[in-house]
Each structure stands twice: as C-alpha cells, then as structure tokens.
Design an enzyme around this catalytic site. Sequence first.
Site, PDB file in Angstrom:
ATOM      1  N   ASP A 284       0.817  -1.218   0.000  1.00 58.51           N
ATOM      2  CA  ASP A 284       0.000   0.000   0.000  1.00 58.51           C
ATOM      3  C   ASP A 284       0.849   1.264   0.000  1.00 58.51           C
ATOM      4  O   ASP A 284       0.464   2.282   0.582  1.00 58.51           O
ATOM      5  CB  ASP A 284      -0.959   0.028   1.207  1.00 58.51           C
TER       6      ASP A 284
ATOM      7  N   LYS B 127       2.145   2.133  -5.084  1.00 51.22           N
ATOM      8  CA  LYS B 127       2.888   1.621  -6.250  1.00 51.22           C
ATOM      9  C   LYS B 127       2.095   1.795  -7.540  1.00 51.22           C
ATOM     10  O   LYS B 127       2.662   2.064  -8.583  1.00 51.22           O
ATOM     11  CB  LYS B 127       3.205   0.128  -6.078  1.00 51.22           C
TER      12      LYS B 127
ATOM     13  N   GLY C  43      -4.365  -4.481  -4.642  1.00 49.98           N
ATOM     14  CA  GLY C  43      -5.361  -3.573  -5.184  1.00 49.98           C
ATOM     15  C   GLY C  43      -4.698  -2.255  -5.499  1.00 49.98           C
ATOM     16  O   GLY C  43      -4.033  -1.678  -4.651  1.00 49.98           O
ATOM     17  N   HIS C  44      -4.812  -1.825  -6.731  1.00 52.39           N
ATOM     18  CA  HIS C  44      -4.241  -0.546  -7.128  1.00 52.39           C
ATOM     19  C   HIS C  44      -5.360   0.405  -7.489  1.00 52.39           C
ATOM     20  O   HIS C  44      -6.205   0.070  -8.300  1.00 52.39           O
ATOM     21  CB  HIS C  44      -3.346  -0.715  -8.372  1.00 52.39           C
TER      22      HIS C  44
ATOM     23  N   GLN D  68       2.109  -5.914  -3.145  1.00 47.48           N
ATOM     24  CA  GLN D  68       2.471  -6.014  -1.713  1.00 47.48           C
ATOM     25  C   GLN D  68       3.792  -5.278  -1.460  1.00 47.48           C
ATOM     26  O   GLN D  68       4.076  -4.317  -2.146  1.00 47.48           O
ATOM     27  CB  GLN D  68       2.536  -7.473  -1.251  1.00 47.48           C
TER      28      GLN D  68
END
Length: 427
Positions: free
Chosen positions: A13, A16, A40-41, A223
């Site tokens: 988180d 990225k 999750g992006h 991650q």
Amino acid sequence: MSTLVLVGSQWGDEGKGKITDFLAEKADVVVRYQGGTNAGHTLNVAGAVFKLHLVPSGILYPGKSCIIGNGVVLDLPSLLREMEALQERGVDLSKLRISDRAHLVMPYHRLLDELEEKSRGSAKIGTTLRGIGPTYMDKITRRGLRVADLLDEKELETKISALVAEKNLLLEGVYRAPGLDAAAVVAEYSRYADIIRPFIADTGLLLDEAVRAGKKILFEGAQGTMLDIDHGTYPYVTSSSPTAGGASTGTGIGPTRIDRVMGVVKAYTTRVGDGPFPSEISGETADRIREVGREYGTTTGRPRRIGWLDTVVLRYACRVNGMSHLALTLLDVLTGLKTVKICTSYDYNGTLLAHMPASLHVLSGCRPVFEEMTGWEEDLSVIEDFADFPPAAKNYVERIAALTGMKIAIVSVGPGRRQTKLLENIF
Ligand code: IMP
C-alpha cells in the site's frame, strides 16, 4: 535503462499503482510478477477512478503490452470481472497476455484460506481471504493447476476431479465444511477457459523478445518487502516474493537482464493484517493520517494501522532489493502536523538495533528510536515544482535520502498524474 523493477519498500500500500501508472507512460511493456487479487491498485486518471487487482496498471495506456507473469496466482472469475469492467469503460485489452505457467486460484483455495484463518484463532495472519496462501502452497507441493491446463479440456477435467476429491477430504474431514461438486467446478473452469484462451501465451518468451529488442519493460511489484515470504515479518507475510528477485522467478527473465530497482515508500508507514509494527502510533495523529491519507484497504476495506516512517525497515528494503532510487509517496498527507518523526533504529532491552531482526519475538519487543523534525503547513498538492516546496518538507525528503543512502527520484503529493514530481529520470 530499459528494465526497471518497482517494489514496495514497506508492508504494501505504498502507492505503487500510482507510480507504475506514471512510469507506464514511458514503458513498452508492463508486467505483474507475483501475488494475486490480494493486491489492489487505485488509479486516478483524469478524474476517473480505476481499481485494478490483477491487470497491470499499464492497461490504461493504449498500445502498451501488459503481461501477467508466471509468478502471479490467477483468480479467473475475478480477472474476468476486472476485464469486463475495463472493456465496458472502453479500455482496449488486445495487448493483455497471461502466462501459461501461472497458477490458478481455485474455489477450494478461497474456502481453505477462510477455514485456516478461522482455525488459527488469535494467531490469525489477517489474510485478505483471497485464497493466496493455499494456492501457493499447492504450487510448492506440486498440486497446482496452471493456466496451460485450461487448454486441454480432457486433462482439465481429470486434474480438477482428482484435486477436488483430495480437497473434499480436507474440507469435510478436517474442517467439517461442505465439499465441492467436482463436475460443477469442471464446467465452470471450462467456461472460463474458452474466454481466456486468446490471452494465454508463453510470456517468458515474449519478454525475452522485448528485452532483445531494447524495449522498455516495467516490472510491477505487488504487496511489499516486509510481506515477502523470505524477507518479511514471517509468518505475518504473504506467500509470494514481492522483492526484486521475484521479478526474475515470476516472469522468466534472468537477473542479469534487470537494469535497475526502485523502491516505492510512503512518507509514513501503514500495515493491514496482524504482526509486529515497531513505529506504529495510535490516537489523534494516527487517526488524522488515516483519514487524510484514506488509509483503508483497496481489496478488503479494512482500516490500515498507522506509524511513522521506519528507516530500519527502509534500509533493509534497500538492501534486499538492491535498490538505487526511491519514489516517495503521500508526502502531502503529513501537511499540517507540527512535527513529524522518523524511526532511525530500535531499542531492544537497552541495545540499539540498526538492522531488522529475524525473530518476531525480538521485533515485538523493539521500541522505536525517533528523530523529530519540524512539520509544514503549506498544501504540497498544489505546488508545481519540488524546488518551491517549503524548506521543512524538503528537509524531510533529504533526511530520508541521507538515512538510506538512496537517491529520491520521484516525490508524489496527490493522486493525479500532475502531482508527481520527477527529480531524476531513471527510466
Ligand atoms: P494474503 O496475501 O491474503 O495471504 O495475506 C497475508 C498478509 O499480507 C496479510 O497481512 C494481508 O493483509 C497482507 N497483504 C496482502 N496483500 C496486501 C496488499 O496488497 N497490501 C497490503 N497488505 C497486503
């Protein structure tokens, strides 16, 4: 430089997705190399918000090749939903390719993730319940199903039937949970196979051709270093290798073909899930950072734990990833704090530790040693040039560089593409 690995330097988180999106504009190929839908992006493009879990962030730029590498574990129903949502919004998926060697997350993996977490009680890992651990476990114990298996209908049926029978023994016998209907799973996956077939490729070969042609390749880590199965705060980690070495094993591109590694680091620290977190804080400042930084999981919606920037963690990440540069994100979130702190070492029973201990027992007993710096009041998100940032914010950035020996290549102060300051062009 034509091949760059982008890795998370903390517990994930770090933002990225935003940095990948920024760099993807210059890339020819963007590749995911590990993890699955646990990632999750959130991308903000011209006011539109896109949430990606498996598809590489480069997909939003027309003409970029996007590859899901062999190191990723693929949850097909989620991937298909994500692809459908992108197509509905007019995103072209014709250059998306999925490795024929990637492993599949099966319905029993998701069930087992949940049942295993429940059975751990207070010692739970706090997983995302997306079946990640059980899928990698089957990969390592050689019971996995791979994308290539989808291409042969007969073999798919034989393999799924045997695996479901085996997992039902576990589900019913050990966990007293209902088993799965093998025929229904075969039917479901045969359906997926038909849809996914045109996207399947030997992606290692495609990447090798791209490297030989001098194409720009961006390896997008999910991650972060502290969640790495080998280098993270084991067992409170994910089951893959987010660190830079994972980019080689997770794509089939040898380490000598990787030119550079850049770490993405948040201006403070967050963590979701359980496990020790030495620079963690609570109270008013933590709540304020959580709200301003919208620190809630993209995948699970869980509120993230908050802490000051920890340079013991960061130096460790620089070392195990072989980084040369950092992209500093969410610096704007610290605006308005009278003072900001940086953890420089740990105090363990009166002994100063400058390096990450392997033992979680030791790490849990570490107290952070903080350096305090003056904060700033100015809204960084509206300042065009880094040179015009208030001196206190610049000092903070320079102090991070000094404490890690890294160059700061990017400073990000907001979700938009224009709020990304490029200090050094490395890709
Ligand atoms: P798993 O990857 O779902 O098995 O979860 C293992 C640990 O990694 C848990 O602490 C999760 O909260 C954490 N984790 C997994 N994916 C992410 C991520 O994308 N960001 C932050 N933490 C993650």
